[in-house]
Design a protein around this motif. Structure first.
Motif, PDB file in Angstrom:
ATOM      1  N   VAL A 129      20.099 -31.074  -0.097  1.00 33.41           N
ATOM      2  CA  VAL A 129      20.584 -31.795   1.082  1.00 33.41           C
ATOM      3  C   VAL A 129      21.447 -30.864   1.916  1.00 33.41           C
ATOM      4  CG1 VAL A 129      21.939 -33.758   1.895  1.00 33.41           C
ATOM      5  CG2 VAL A 129      20.577 -33.960  -0.209  1.00 33.41           C
ATOM      6  N   ASN A 130      21.183 -30.794   3.197  1.00 34.94           N
ATOM      7  CA  ASN A 130      21.968 -29.952   4.102  1.00 34.94           C
ATOM      8  C   ASN A 130      23.434 -30.374   4.067  1.00 34.94           C
ATOM      9  OD1 ASN A 130      22.509 -28.036   6.077  1.00 34.94           O
ATOM     10  ND2 ASN A 130      22.078 -29.443   7.763  1.00 34.94           N
ATOM     11  N   GLY A 131      24.325 -29.408   3.789  1.00 38.55           N
ATOM     12  CA  GLY A 131      25.753 -29.704   3.751  1.00 38.55           C
ATOM     13  C   GLY A 131      26.308 -29.917   2.357  1.00 38.55           C
ATOM     14  N   LEU A 132      25.434 -29.965   1.362  1.00 35.33           N
ATOM     15  CA  LEU A 132      25.873 -30.112  -0.028  1.00 35.33           C
ATOM     16  C   LEU A 132      25.413 -28.892  -0.822  1.00 35.33           C
ATOM     17  CD1 LEU A 132      25.062 -33.884  -0.695  1.00 35.33           C
ATOM     18  CD2 LEU A 132      27.338 -32.863  -0.535  1.00 35.33           C
ATOM     19  N   GLY A 133      26.375 -28.127  -1.326  1.00 33.84           N
ATOM     20  CA  GLY A 133      26.058 -26.929  -2.085  1.00 33.84           C
ATOM     21  C   GLY A 133      26.425 -27.077  -3.546  1.00 33.84           C
ATOM     22  N   PRO A 134      26.386 -25.975  -4.294  1.00 39.09           N
ATOM     23  CA  PRO A 134      26.716 -26.032  -5.727  1.00 39.09           C
ATOM     24  C   PRO A 134      28.105 -26.591  -6.009  1.00 39.09           C
ATOM     25  CG  PRO A 134      25.621 -23.968  -5.206  1.00 39.09           C
ATOM     26  CD  PRO A 134      25.895 -24.639  -3.901  1.00 39.09           C
ATOM     27  N   TRP A 135      29.101 -26.222  -5.195  1.00 37.82           N
ATOM     28  CA  TRP A 135      30.456 -26.741  -5.410  1.00 37.82           C
ATOM     29  C   TRP A 135      30.469 -28.264  -5.284  1.00 37.82           C
ATOM     30  CZ3 TRP A 135      33.860 -29.620  -2.481  1.00 37.82           C
ATOM     31  CH2 TRP A 135      35.177 -29.696  -2.953  1.00 37.82           C
ATOM     32  N   SER A 136      29.783 -28.779  -4.265  1.00 35.13           N
ATOM     33  CA  SER A 136      29.723 -30.229  -4.073  1.00 35.13           C
ATOM     34  C   SER A 136      29.060 -30.908  -5.267  1.00 35.13           C
ATOM     35  CB  SER A 136      28.942 -30.561  -2.798  1.00 35.13           C
ATOM     36  OG  SER A 136      29.571 -30.007  -1.650  1.00 35.13           O
ATOM     37  N   ALA A 137      27.992 -30.304  -5.762  1.00 34.50           N
ATOM     38  CA  ALA A 137      27.303 -30.872  -6.929  1.00 34.50           C
ATOM     39  C   ALA A 137      28.227 -30.882  -8.142  1.00 34.50           C
ATOM     40  CB  ALA A 137      26.040 -30.064  -7.228  1.00 34.50           C
ATOM     41  N   ASP A 138      28.995 -29.803  -8.312  1.00 34.22           N
ATOM     42  CA  ASP A 138      29.911 -29.737  -9.449  1.00 34.22           C
ATOM     43  C   ASP A 138      31.001 -30.800  -9.339  1.00 34.22           C
ATOM     44  OD1 ASP A 138      28.521 -27.667 -10.613  1.00 34.22           O
ATOM     45  OD2 ASP A 138      29.839 -26.096  -9.854  1.00 34.22           O
ATOM     46  N   MET A 139      31.563 -30.991  -8.144  1.00 32.29           N
ATOM     47  CA  MET A 139      32.609 -32.005  -7.969  1.00 32.29           C
ATOM     48  C   MET A 139      32.054 -33.406  -8.246  1.00 32.29           C
ATOM     49  SD  MET A 139      35.306 -30.270  -7.323  1.00 32.29           S
ATOM     50  CE  MET A 139      34.589 -28.898  -8.268  1.00 32.29           C
ATOM     51  N   PHE A 140      30.820 -33.641  -7.814  1.00 28.38           N
ATOM     52  CA  PHE A 140      30.181 -34.934  -8.054  1.00 28.38           C
ATOM     53  C   PHE A 140      30.012 -35.175  -9.557  1.00 28.38           C
ATOM     54  CE2 PHE A 140      26.211 -37.399  -8.623  1.00 28.38           C
ATOM     55  CZ  PHE A 140      26.536 -38.559  -7.928  1.00 28.38           C
ATOM     56  N   MET A 141      29.564 -34.154 -10.262  1.00 27.54           N
ATOM     57  CA  MET A 141      29.361 -34.315 -11.698  1.00 27.54           C
ATOM     58  C   MET A 141      30.685 -34.458 -12.452  1.00 27.54           C
ATOM     59  SD  MET A 141      26.077 -31.963 -12.748  1.00 27.54           S
ATOM     60  CE  MET A 141      26.740 -30.406 -12.170  1.00 27.54           C
ATOM     61  N   MET A 142      31.682 -33.703 -12.025  1.00 29.02           N
ATOM     62  CA  MET A 142      32.972 -33.731 -12.729  1.00 29.02           C
ATOM     63  C   MET A 142      33.710 -35.046 -12.530  1.00 29.02           C
ATOM     64  SD  MET A 142      34.361 -29.880 -11.896  1.00 29.02           S
ATOM     65  CE  MET A 142      35.880 -29.985 -12.876  1.00 29.02           C
ATOM     66  N   PHE A 143      33.807 -35.477 -11.275  1.00 27.65           N
ATOM     67  CA  PHE A 143      34.707 -36.577 -10.956  1.00 27.65           C
ATOM     68  C   PHE A 143      34.024 -37.900 -10.659  1.00 27.65           C
ATOM     69  CE2 PHE A 143      37.200 -32.745  -9.732  1.00 27.65           C
ATOM     70  CZ  PHE A 143      38.118 -32.835 -10.773  1.00 27.65           C
ATOM     71  N   HIS A 144      32.714 -37.897 -10.561  1.00 24.67           N
ATOM     72  CA  HIS A 144      32.008 -39.161 -10.334  1.00 24.67           C
ATOM     73  C   HIS A 144      31.159 -39.541 -11.548  1.00 24.67           C
ATOM     74  CE1 HIS A 144      30.545 -42.505  -7.960  1.00 24.67           C
ATOM     75  NE2 HIS A 144      29.327 -42.201  -8.342  1.00 24.67           N
ATOM     76  N   LEU A 145      30.371 -38.583 -12.036  1.00 26.86           N
ATOM     77  CA  LEU A 145      29.541 -38.870 -13.208  1.00 26.86           C
ATOM     78  C   LEU A 145      30.293 -38.644 -14.523  1.00 26.86           C
ATOM     79  CD1 LEU A 145      26.049 -37.379 -12.277  1.00 26.86           C
ATOM     80  CD2 LEU A 145      26.845 -39.726 -12.054  1.00 26.86           C
ATOM     81  N   ASN A 146      31.485 -38.050 -14.437  1.00 31.13           N
ATOM     82  CA  ASN A 146      32.280 -37.774 -15.645  1.00 31.13           C
ATOM     83  C   ASN A 146      31.539 -36.874 -16.636  1.00 31.13           C
ATOM     84  OD1 ASN A 146      34.400 -39.340 -14.731  1.00 31.13           O
ATOM     85  ND2 ASN A 146      33.726 -41.165 -15.819  1.00 31.13           N
ATOM     86  N   LYS A 147      30.817 -35.905 -16.128  1.00 36.89           N
ATOM     87  CA  LYS A 147      30.140 -34.945 -17.005  1.00 36.89           C
ATOM     88  C   LYS A 147      31.204 -34.079 -17.684  1.00 36.89           C
ATOM     89  CE  LYS A 147      25.583 -35.370 -16.115  1.00 36.89           C
ATOM     90  NZ  LYS A 147      24.483 -35.278 -17.092  1.00 36.89           N
ATOM     91  N   PRO A 148      31.142 -33.903 -18.995  1.00 36.74           N
ATOM     92  CA  PRO A 148      32.240 -33.254 -19.702  1.00 36.74           C
ATOM     93  C   PRO A 148      32.243 -31.731 -19.690  1.00 36.74           C
ATOM     94  CG  PRO A 148      30.591 -33.982 -21.263  1.00 36.74           C
ATOM     95  CD  PRO A 148      30.158 -34.487 -19.917  1.00 36.74           C
ATOM     96  N   ASP A 149      31.113 -31.097 -19.363  1.00 35.95           N
ATOM     97  CA  ASP A 149      31.041 -29.651 -19.560  1.00 35.95           C
ATOM     98  C   ASP A 149      30.627 -28.917 -18.287  1.00 35.95           C
ATOM     99  OD1 ASP A 149      31.397 -27.415 -21.272  1.00 35.95           O
ATOM    100  OD2 ASP A 149      29.223 -27.246 -21.518  1.00 35.95           O
ATOM    101  N   VAL A 150      31.319 -29.215 -17.186  1.00 32.83           N
ATOM    102  CA  VAL A 150      31.020 -28.589 -15.896  1.00 32.83           C
ATOM    103  C   VAL A 150      32.057 -27.502 -15.608  1.00 32.83           C
ATOM    104  CG1 VAL A 150      30.747 -28.950 -13.413  1.00 32.83           C
ATOM    105  CG2 VAL A 150      30.004 -30.718 -15.030  1.00 32.83           C
ATOM    106  N   LEU A 151      31.588 -26.313 -15.283  1.00 35.03           N
ATOM    107  CA  LEU A 151      32.458 -25.214 -14.863  1.00 35.03           C
ATOM    108  C   LEU A 151      32.088 -24.855 -13.427  1.00 35.03           C
ATOM    109  CD1 LEU A 151      34.604 -23.055 -15.758  1.00 35.03           C
ATOM    110  CD2 LEU A 151      32.642 -21.534 -16.120  1.00 35.03           C
ATOM    111  N   PRO A 152      32.930 -25.210 -12.437  1.00 41.18           N
ATOM    112  CA  PRO A 152      32.601 -24.931 -11.028  1.00 41.18           C
ATOM    113  C   PRO A 152      32.875 -23.474 -10.670  1.00 41.18           C
ATOM    114  CG  PRO A 152      34.707 -26.073 -11.155  1.00 41.18           C
ATOM    115  CD  PRO A 152      34.183 -25.964 -12.561  1.00 41.18           C
TER     116      PRO A 152
END
Length: 214
Positions: free
Chosen positions: A137-160
């Motif tokens: 998606v235009n405007g969403l990069g790897p950092w955005s994906a990491d923040m989504f996984m860390m703080f929305h999906l509560n993924k436990p093993d994300v290193l941004p």
């Protein structure tokens, strides 16, 4: 088209805290000094969370909160992709959005509305699959994906690895001459697995400790 945030147990659990205290003496010192951290789980559905991430990019916490408040007042707490896709030019400035972020929000809404981003199935995918879906998606990069996984999906093993704060935290704690590369961060972080999301939060906390000690 909508899907509520999934609860994942153990991201900030006592067992994760105890593990990080002992898995690496350098990180463990910061974990001891900071103590247990409060949960920072996201709220709302997946689409709302991604909208919030776009809005908050490159803004202070206070500015992002103010704009998200206006956005939510305009579209509701859980906006529909159809409504955001039709964001009018006359509404952009009153909401506090830049023209670029308005385009990114419309792009996200179009991807979801047309089924290119199957947002309801994100939580069923692997971390790498989620990143691939989001960065399309235009405007969403790897950092955005990491923040989504860390703080929305509560993924436990994300290193941004693209986050400057995380890179600087590692540089300071491990006495590096320069901020580490992604490969070096992966190497240093291996002992923290499978709790690198919480470890990342302690790296951010280490920067706050450094400020306070000045």
């Amino acid at each position: 088209m909508r899907c509520a945030r999934r609860e994942t147990v153990g991201v900030n659990s006592q067992s994760a805290f105890e593990f990080l205290k002992t898995c690496d003496p350098i990180l463990g010192d910061i974990v001891e000094r900071v103590g247990p951290l409060e949960e920072r789980a996201g709220q709302g559905d997946h689409f709302a969370a991604l909208c919030g991430i776009i809005i908050g990019q490159q803004l202070s916490v206070a500015s992002a909160r103010a704009i998200r408040g206006r956005f939510e007042a305009h579209f509701g707490a859980n906006p529909s992709p159809k409504a955001v896709r039709e964001l009018r030019e006359q509404d952009v400035k009153p909401l506090g959005l830049s023209a670029a972020k308005a385009r990114y929000l419309r792009s996200l809404a179009a991807h979801v509305d047309e089924g290119q981003l199957e947002i309801t199935r994100l939580e069923t995918l692997s971390d790498e699959e989620i990143r691939a879906e989001i960065v399309a998606v235009n405007g969403l990069g790897p950092w955005s994906a990491d923040m989504f996984m860390m703080f929305h999906l509560n993924k436990p093993d994300v290193l941004p690895v693209g986050d400057l704060g995380i890179r600087e935290g590692i540089r300071r704690l491990y006495g590096l001459d320069e901020r580490p590369s992604a490969a070096e961060m992966e190497r240093i972080s291996q002992p923290w697995r499978p709790h690198r999301t919480l470890a990342s939060r302690y790296l951010w906390a280490s920067l706050e400790l450094a400020k306070e000690s000045k």
